[in-house]
Design a protein around this motif. Sequence first.
Motif, PDB file in Angstrom:
ATOM      1  N   VAL A 103       0.845  -1.198   0.000  1.00  0.00           N
ATOM      2  CA  VAL A 103       0.000   0.000   0.000  1.00  0.00           C
ATOM      3  C   VAL A 103       0.881   1.250   0.000  1.00  0.00           C
ATOM      4  CG1 VAL A 103      -1.831   1.251   1.194  1.00  0.00           C
ATOM      5  CG2 VAL A 103      -1.744  -1.260   1.308  1.00  0.00           C
ATOM      6  N   VAL A 104       0.516   2.201  -0.882  1.00  0.00           N
ATOM      7  CA  VAL A 104       1.137   3.524  -0.913  1.00  0.00           C
ATOM      8  C   VAL A 104       0.010   4.540  -0.808  1.00  0.00           C
ATOM      9  CG1 VAL A 104       2.515   5.159  -2.232  1.00  0.00           C
ATOM     10  CG2 VAL A 104       3.019   2.712  -2.390  1.00  0.00           C
ATOM     11  N   LYS A 105       0.142   5.536   0.090  1.00  0.00           N
ATOM     12  CA  LYS A 105      -0.940   6.504   0.246  1.00  0.00           C
ATOM     13  C   LYS A 105      -0.449   7.780   0.924  1.00  0.00           C
ATOM     14  CE  LYS A 105      -2.526   4.175   4.484  1.00  0.00           C
ATOM     15  NZ  LYS A 105      -3.686   3.595   5.191  1.00  0.00           N
ATOM     16  N   ILE A 106      -1.304   8.795   0.906  1.00  0.00           N
ATOM     17  CA  ILE A 106      -1.125   9.982   1.737  1.00  0.00           C
ATOM     18  C   ILE A 106      -1.998   9.757   2.959  1.00  0.00           C
ATOM     19  CG2 ILE A 106      -1.394  12.473   1.921  1.00  0.00           C
ATOM     20  CD1 ILE A 106      -1.162  12.649  -1.117  1.00  0.00           C
ATOM     21  N   ASP A 107      -1.387   9.815   4.155  1.00  0.00           N
ATOM     22  CA  ASP A 107      -2.129   9.398   5.343  1.00  0.00           C
ATOM     23  C   ASP A 107      -1.857  10.337   6.504  1.00  0.00           C
ATOM     24  OD1 ASP A 107      -3.775   7.911   6.915  1.00  0.00           O
ATOM     25  OD2 ASP A 107      -2.479   6.154   7.042  1.00  0.00           O
ATOM     26  N   LEU A 108      -2.817  10.362   7.431  1.00  0.00           N
ATOM     27  CA  LEU A 108      -2.627  11.092   8.673  1.00  0.00           C
ATOM     28  C   LEU A 108      -1.759  10.279   9.623  1.00  0.00           C
ATOM     29  CD1 LEU A 108      -6.041  12.692   9.753  1.00  0.00           C
ATOM     30  CD2 LEU A 108      -4.025  13.839   8.853  1.00  0.00           C
ATOM     31  N   VAL A 109      -0.918  10.966  10.377  1.00  0.00           N
ATOM     32  CA  VAL A 109      -0.131  10.339  11.431  1.00  0.00           C
ATOM     33  C   VAL A 109      -0.821  10.702  12.739  1.00  0.00           C
ATOM     34  CG1 VAL A 109       2.144  10.120  12.492  1.00  0.00           C
ATOM     35  CG2 VAL A 109       1.941  10.627  10.042  1.00  0.00           C
ATOM     36  N   ASP A 110      -1.580   9.770  13.270  1.00  0.00           N
ATOM     37  CA  ASP A 110      -2.464  10.086  14.389  1.00  0.00           C
ATOM     38  C   ASP A 110      -1.739  10.625  15.611  1.00  0.00           C
ATOM     39  OD1 ASP A 110      -4.772   9.455  13.055  1.00  0.00           O
ATOM     40  OD2 ASP A 110      -4.803   7.376  13.702  1.00  0.00           O
ATOM     41  N   ASN A 117     -12.021  14.960  14.859  1.00  0.00           N
ATOM     42  CA  ASN A 117     -12.665  15.577  13.691  1.00  0.00           C
ATOM     43  C   ASN A 117     -11.742  15.606  12.481  1.00  0.00           C
ATOM     44  OD1 ASN A 117     -15.034  16.022  15.089  1.00  0.00           O
ATOM     45  ND2 ASN A 117     -14.398  18.046  15.810  1.00  0.00           N
ATOM     46  N   LEU A 118     -10.445  15.776  12.737  1.00  0.00           N
ATOM     47  CA  LEU A 118      -9.495  15.811  11.628  1.00  0.00           C
ATOM     48  C   LEU A 118      -9.430  14.459  10.935  1.00  0.00           C
ATOM     49  CD1 LEU A 118      -7.643  17.925  10.368  1.00  0.00           C
ATOM     50  CD2 LEU A 118      -5.777  17.028  11.742  1.00  0.00           C
ATOM     51  N   ARG A 119      -9.503  13.384  11.707  1.00  0.00           N
ATOM     52  CA  ARG A 119      -9.510  12.043  11.116  1.00  0.00           C
ATOM     53  C   ARG A 119     -10.758  11.843  10.259  1.00  0.00           C
ATOM     54  NH1 ARG A 119      -6.918   8.068   8.979  1.00  0.00           N
ATOM     55  NH2 ARG A 119      -5.282   8.479  10.522  1.00  0.00           N
ATOM     56  N   LYS A 120     -11.913  12.297  10.717  1.00  0.00           N
ATOM     57  CA  LYS A 120     -13.145  12.174   9.916  1.00  0.00           C
ATOM     58  C   LYS A 120     -13.035  12.962   8.619  1.00  0.00           C
ATOM     59  CE  LYS A 120     -16.261  11.453  13.852  1.00  0.00           C
ATOM     60  NZ  LYS A 120     -17.403  12.011  14.635  1.00  0.00           N
ATOM     61  N   LYS A 121     -12.481  14.152   8.727  1.00  0.00           N
ATOM     62  CA  LYS A 121     -12.334  14.985   7.527  1.00  0.00           C
ATOM     63  C   LYS A 121     -11.397  14.324   6.528  1.00  0.00           C
ATOM     64  CE  LYS A 121     -11.656  19.850   6.297  1.00  0.00           C
ATOM     65  NZ  LYS A 121     -11.327  21.197   6.819  1.00  0.00           N
ATOM     66  N   TYR A 122     -10.313  13.734   7.041  1.00  0.00           N
ATOM     67  CA  TYR A 122      -9.377  13.045   6.160  1.00  0.00           C
ATOM     68  C   TYR A 122     -10.053  11.872   5.465  1.00  0.00           C
ATOM     69  CZ  TYR A 122      -5.880   9.628   4.801  1.00  0.00           C
ATOM     70  OH  TYR A 122      -5.176   8.684   4.090  1.00  0.00           O
ATOM     71  N   GLU A 123     -10.843  11.088   6.203  1.00  0.00           N
ATOM     72  CA  GLU A 123     -11.496   9.922   5.608  1.00  0.00           C
ATOM     73  C   GLU A 123     -12.493  10.321   4.522  1.00  0.00           C
ATOM     74  OE1 GLU A 123     -13.070   7.831   8.943  1.00  0.00           O
ATOM     75  OE2 GLU A 123     -11.127   6.915   9.482  1.00  0.00           O
ATOM     76  N   GLN A 124     -13.088  11.504   4.667  1.00  0.00           N
ATOM     77  CA  GLN A 124     -13.965  12.006   3.610  1.00  0.00           C
ATOM     78  C   GLN A 124     -13.160  12.314   2.348  1.00  0.00           C
ATOM     79  OE1 GLN A 124     -15.919  15.376   5.363  1.00  0.00           O
ATOM     80  NE2 GLN A 124     -17.349  14.136   6.588  1.00  0.00           N
ATOM     81  N   ILE A 125     -11.985  12.885   2.522  1.00  0.00           N
ATOM     82  CA  ILE A 125     -11.126  13.198   1.363  1.00  0.00           C
ATOM     83  C   ILE A 125     -10.614  11.914   0.728  1.00  0.00           C
ATOM     84  CG2 ILE A 125      -8.940  14.271   0.670  1.00  0.00           C
ATOM     85  CD1 ILE A 125      -9.338  16.265   2.995  1.00  0.00           C
ATOM     86  N   GLY A 127     -11.852   8.716   0.953  1.00  0.00           N
ATOM     87  CA  GLY A 127     -12.858   7.839   0.379  1.00  0.00           C
ATOM     88  C   GLY A 127     -12.492   6.380   0.570  1.00  0.00           C
ATOM     89  N   PRO A 128     -13.187   5.464  -0.142  1.00  0.00           N
ATOM     90  CA  PRO A 128     -12.876   4.025  -0.037  1.00  0.00           C
ATOM     91  C   PRO A 128     -11.442   3.744  -0.474  1.00  0.00           C
ATOM     92  CG  PRO A 128     -14.983   4.387  -1.137  1.00  0.00           C
ATOM     93  CD  PRO A 128     -14.336   5.723  -1.042  1.00  0.00           C
ATOM     94  N   LEU A 129     -10.786   2.830   0.254  1.00  0.00           N
ATOM     95  CA  LEU A 129      -9.379   2.544  -0.030  1.00  0.00           C
ATOM     96  C   LEU A 129      -9.153   2.082  -1.466  1.00  0.00           C
ATOM     97  CD1 LEU A 129      -8.204   0.732   3.239  1.00  0.00           C
ATOM     98  CD2 LEU A 129      -7.294   2.856   2.312  1.00  0.00           C
ATOM     99  N   THR A 130     -10.030   1.226  -1.963  1.00  0.00           N
ATOM    100  CA  THR A 130      -9.797   0.627  -3.284  1.00  0.00           C
ATOM    101  C   THR A 130     -10.077   1.575  -4.441  1.00  0.00           C
ATOM    102  OG1 THR A 130     -12.038  -0.297  -3.181  1.00  0.00           O
ATOM    103  CG2 THR A 130     -10.208  -1.698  -2.445  1.00  0.00           C
ATOM    104  N   SER A 131     -10.688   2.729  -4.176  1.00  0.00           N
ATOM    105  CA  SER A 131     -10.955   3.692  -5.252  1.00  0.00           C
ATOM    106  C   SER A 131     -10.587   5.105  -4.829  1.00  0.00           C
ATOM    107  CB  SER A 131     -12.435   3.633  -5.650  1.00  0.00           C
ATOM    108  OG  SER A 131     -13.264   3.948  -4.535  1.00  0.00           O
ATOM    109  N   SER A 132      -9.585   5.220  -3.937  1.00  0.00           N
ATOM    110  CA  SER A 132      -9.202   6.511  -3.384  1.00  0.00           C
ATOM    111  C   SER A 132      -8.291   7.279  -4.341  1.00  0.00           C
ATOM    112  CB  SER A 132      -8.484   6.315  -2.050  1.00  0.00           C
ATOM    113  OG  SER A 132      -7.935   7.526  -1.581  1.00  0.00           O
TER     114      SER A 132
END
Length: 664
Positions: A103-110, A117-125, A127-132
Amino acid sequence: MAHFKNEHFKLLNKWKGTVYDKTNPEQQRVYEELVHAFEATKQWAEALQKQLFNVGRTKTVRKPTDQWQKKFTHYNWARIYPTQNAPEGLAYTVGIDAELGFVVKIDLVDIKIDGPNLRKKYEQIRGPLTSSPIVAIQSPAEGLALDFTALVDWSVDAIRKFRLSYDEVAAQLGLSAGPDQASLLRHFRGHEDFAQRQPGWPHSMTELFSRLARSVNSMGLDWWFTRATNSQLRFGRREKGAVRGGPVGWLHLRMDGVRVSWAGFAGLEPLDEWADLTSELVETFEAADKHEGVWPAKLGPRTGRKGYWPDDYEAIEEDEPKSDTPPQNIIYFGPPGTGKTFALQALLASKYTDAEHGERYELVTFHQSYGYEEFVEGLRPVMSDSGEQRDADNAPVSAGGQVRYEIKRGAFLRLCDRARENPSQKYAMVIDEINRGNISKIFGELISLVEVDKREGAKNPLAVTLPYSAKSFSVPSNVDVIGTMNTADRSLALMDTALRRRFEFVESMPDPSKVEVVVSHKGVDIDIKRLLTMLNKRIEALYDRDHTLGHAYFMRIEGLEIANRFEELKQVFRNRILPLLQEYFFEDWQKIRLVLGDNQKAGREQLQFVQEIGQEEDLLALFGREHELDQYAVRPRYQLNAEAFDQPEAYVGIYSVKAAGPAG
């Protein structure tokens, strides 16, 4: 080079969610194997960073377990920051997942962000892992089919095809980059040491310092300077307007770089010894989580406020208040073996040593050849056979192979320099065997300066001009002078009178109550307390109390198994006590016999440690019948009875004239 294996995915899947048990051999093997997988991930991240982000950096925490519950995770990962001042909470990540694969991605470092709230906002950006738009995935089989170069190439291509860039994601999340390096360094350049020394650091050292500074600040901790010279820069919690802060980290700024130490907090192991700032140390600190582990009381609550920089304070330096306890000049004296050295070591550890400043004392031993030059200051030769010369402090001097002489500060002046730079702490000049040196020769004019009322800031301060450097010198009030002396070497009455007037003397005498132990052997009990008491009474009667025997000679016996105590007692008598008595009484064996009670063992010669050889039989054996010598005119002869050391009754006979004879 490390590489990924199919076994790594099997282990991730099998052990995910299991609490790691260090005592389980199988789990130890699994842990080590997954660490190897982390090494492959680390190399993957570093190769990717060099191709795409040559001004960036990577971070890999090689732990197969999570931070909180210590359970095996179902993935491993490494971070890539595209620039040095990229926000700590957002990174490109590469890694392997038990189910997804590579896996390669842009991710939050918790651990570097606050708030769900920042984690929720990131997950909205995301989206689903397989079509992100910011995630790329290769199945385990596809990824394992690639060699290392091909895996890196696939990762580079995937990142270039992301539909959102790192900066766009950071902007949408409201994560701003930290200060650039130039801006960050300006926070520190108001301090003279930093302004003078930092420009000479290697570029890599400046980068490491900047990373550490950002990481500390991102934890909500503060930076400030002090007047000390061995820890000019500190971090921890210091509110504005406070005279002093609560430090958990200390930095020593040098011409060639930075040394660091810190206390244990936020999951960090304490770094008690000073260490050069390295990439490994910075990475360890960057991985710390302020919500994990013990948070020292000196830091206050885990607030959400941003950390302060040194230039946020009105005063650039923290005041170092002077010690409010008066100086002491003390000499501990007594016979050998009374625990003087043991007590001194405990005192130095408790009163003159700490994690921040290390050992706040100098230790020297006086002897007949020790002089003013070693203790205060003197000329020392500096020479090199060829090439560039270096002096004793490793500074360059003129070449040519010729001897040069430079003024070098001795142990006492070096300690006074340290103490003057850190007036809030007590320092100690420790002099072992102080009675064996020539006090007038060693102290010189300083014998007046060590008096308590002649110190800096005292009632009658006194300064002298040093003969070699011609500099004015006085003794700081936070320096204690502590000496030890063995009265068997020189009596207190023979001590230098100038020294006796300026020091307090604390007697350390034998204490038989410290060895209330019984040694049993062959059904016979030996009372060590009574034995030591009787030996010392006889020594004091025949010689003096300064030459009595210390209880420390027998202290080890009590800690041994009962079966081993007699053997230890034998060794003490044979190798310590008897040689000492020979030295005390100058081979006067008659007095040694009196001390050991051998003269009271008439009829039980086998229990005598030192036996007197019968005069008449001795003369006959030596000179025959017609020797015509008066036996009273010939000196008596003695011999050591080695067999007595094996007889428990021989030891009892020292203090009990009614000791029973050996068992038949």
